[in-house]
Design an enzyme around this catalytic site. Structure first.
Site, short mmCIF file in Angstrom:
data_model
loop_
_atom_site.label_atom_id
_atom_site.label_comp_id
_atom_site.label_asym_id
_atom_site.label_seq_id
_atom_site.Cartn_x
_atom_site.Cartn_y
_atom_site.Cartn_z
N GLU A 18 65.32 44.17 -24.32
CA GLU A 18 64.16 44.87 -24.87
C GLU A 18 62.96 43.94 -24.87
O GLU A 18 63.09 42.74 -25.14
CB GLU A 18 64.42 45.35 -26.31
CG GLU A 18 65.57 46.32 -26.46
CD GLU A 18 66.84 45.62 -26.96
OE1 GLU A 18 66.78 44.43 -27.32
OE2 GLU A 18 67.88 46.28 -26.97
N HIS A 63 68.79 39.04 -31.28
CA HIS A 63 67.35 39.35 -31.33
C HIS A 63 66.52 38.11 -31.62
O HIS A 63 66.99 37.16 -32.26
CB HIS A 63 67.09 40.37 -32.45
CG HIS A 63 67.25 41.79 -32.03
ND1 HIS A 63 66.27 42.74 -32.22
CD2 HIS A 63 68.27 42.43 -31.40
CE1 HIS A 63 66.68 43.90 -31.74
NE2 HIS A 63 67.89 43.74 -31.24
#
Length: 321
Positions: A107, A38
């Site tokens: 994402e 991330h």
């Protein structure tokens, strides 16, 4: 036999802590480990997002047995697929064959930082398809030049290539991604115990290959404390993939989950120290045909008590599955 893994969740711990946690997970007897990749946490309450590939390099040196894996990395926006291939090959060498490369379509939360926009899911899957082909070609050795629709590659080559390339996993959520996984993947990756995903993967070429799922848990000797922590840090997870892949910032997830109650989270995430509740939550993965499940312990500061509990109580119970 179901293989039980441990998740290094980069959104909730710093880099040194993550390495220490996976060392303890290896000692506790987990079968494998995975790490999230991330650039942002889901919620500001989680508070972390170190660079997963540096953590993996340190983990490869700090451990000796436990397999390592990205769960998952997106090879289409922040990273060019040729760069991913080099990173994965290097990790496979550093870990002496213990690395698996998990890929997904990404994402918006993490990929928006490069300012390339966020196209439709169909386009993102087409980009992942092309990226997987490039990565496979580089793993095979030699020079690679391609001018595809999304990724130009000019005389790329891996100079340090492991004898056995890293197995490639592909994250799936529906028929199109299952077809892509059937073409490219050595293992299936999913977050829900849906039998139809396994069946679609097998029908598209994945028969006999591993199928990996993931399950969040929140261990604490005080159930109310566990429920409060799960709500504070994991309420975003109830939004579902179609929502979670689109929102751009932690504040967006905070707003989207503002009406989610602690009891709502506790209904979907095992909270407390009831071994049976975790076993019951893992069982649907077994029944759906999954071979591996990676557990996520919610709360960066709660990892060591969880790992001691897993070693003495949880893992023996899950082995019986």
């Amino acid at each position: 036999m179901m293989h039980i893994g441990y998740t290094m969740m980069t959104e909730q711990a710093g880099p040194r802590e993550l390495v220490g946690h996976v060392v303890e997970a290896e000692r506790a007897g987990f079968d494998f480990s995975v790490i999230s990749d991330h650039s942002f946490p889901w919620l500001e309450e989680q508070g972390h997002a170190p660079y997963a590939w540096s953590v993996l390099g340190a983990a490869a040196q700090a451990t000796s047995r436990i397999p390592l894996m990205t769960y998952v990395t997106c090879p289409t926006f922040r990273y060019h697929p040729a760069v991913i291939a080099q990173k994965a090959a290097t990790l496979q060498l550093l870990s002496e064959g213990r690395f698996r490369l998990g890929l997904g379509s990404g994402e918006n939360l993490n990929e928006h930082v490069v300012g390339a926009g966020w196209p439709s899911a169909r386009v993102r899957l087409a980009m992942l398809d092309e990226a997987a082909e490039i990565i496979r070609a580089l793993f095979a050795g030699g020079y690679v030049t391609r001018h595809g629709r999304y990724f130009p590659v000019e005389n790329a080559r891996l100079w340090d290539v492991p004898d056995t390339p890293p197995p490639v996993g592909v994250a799936v959520s529906g028929p199109r991604s299952c077809a892509l996984a059937g073409r490219h993947a050595d293992l299936l990756i999913a977050t829900e115990p849906r039998r139809e995903l396994v069946q679609a993967f097998e029908a598209q070429g994945g028969a006999g290959k591993p199928r990996m799922g993931q399950l969040p848990v929140c261990h604490d000797t005080d159930r109310e404390v566990a429920e409060a922590r799960a709500h504070a840090q994991f309420r975003w997870a109830l939004g579902g993939w179609r929502v979670n892949s689109e929102l751009p910032l932690p504040a967006s997830f905070d707003q989207a989950s503002q009406h989610t109650r602690p009891e709502d989270v506790a209904k979907s995430i095992p909270c407390g120290d009831d071994v049976g509740a975790v076993v019951d939550a893992v069982r649907p993965f077994v029944e759906a045909g999954f071979t591996d499940v990676a557990l996520v312990q919610i709360g960066g500061d709660s990892q060591l008590p969880f790992l001691r509990w897993a070693e003495t109580r949880l893992l023996p119970a899950l082995r019986d599955l």
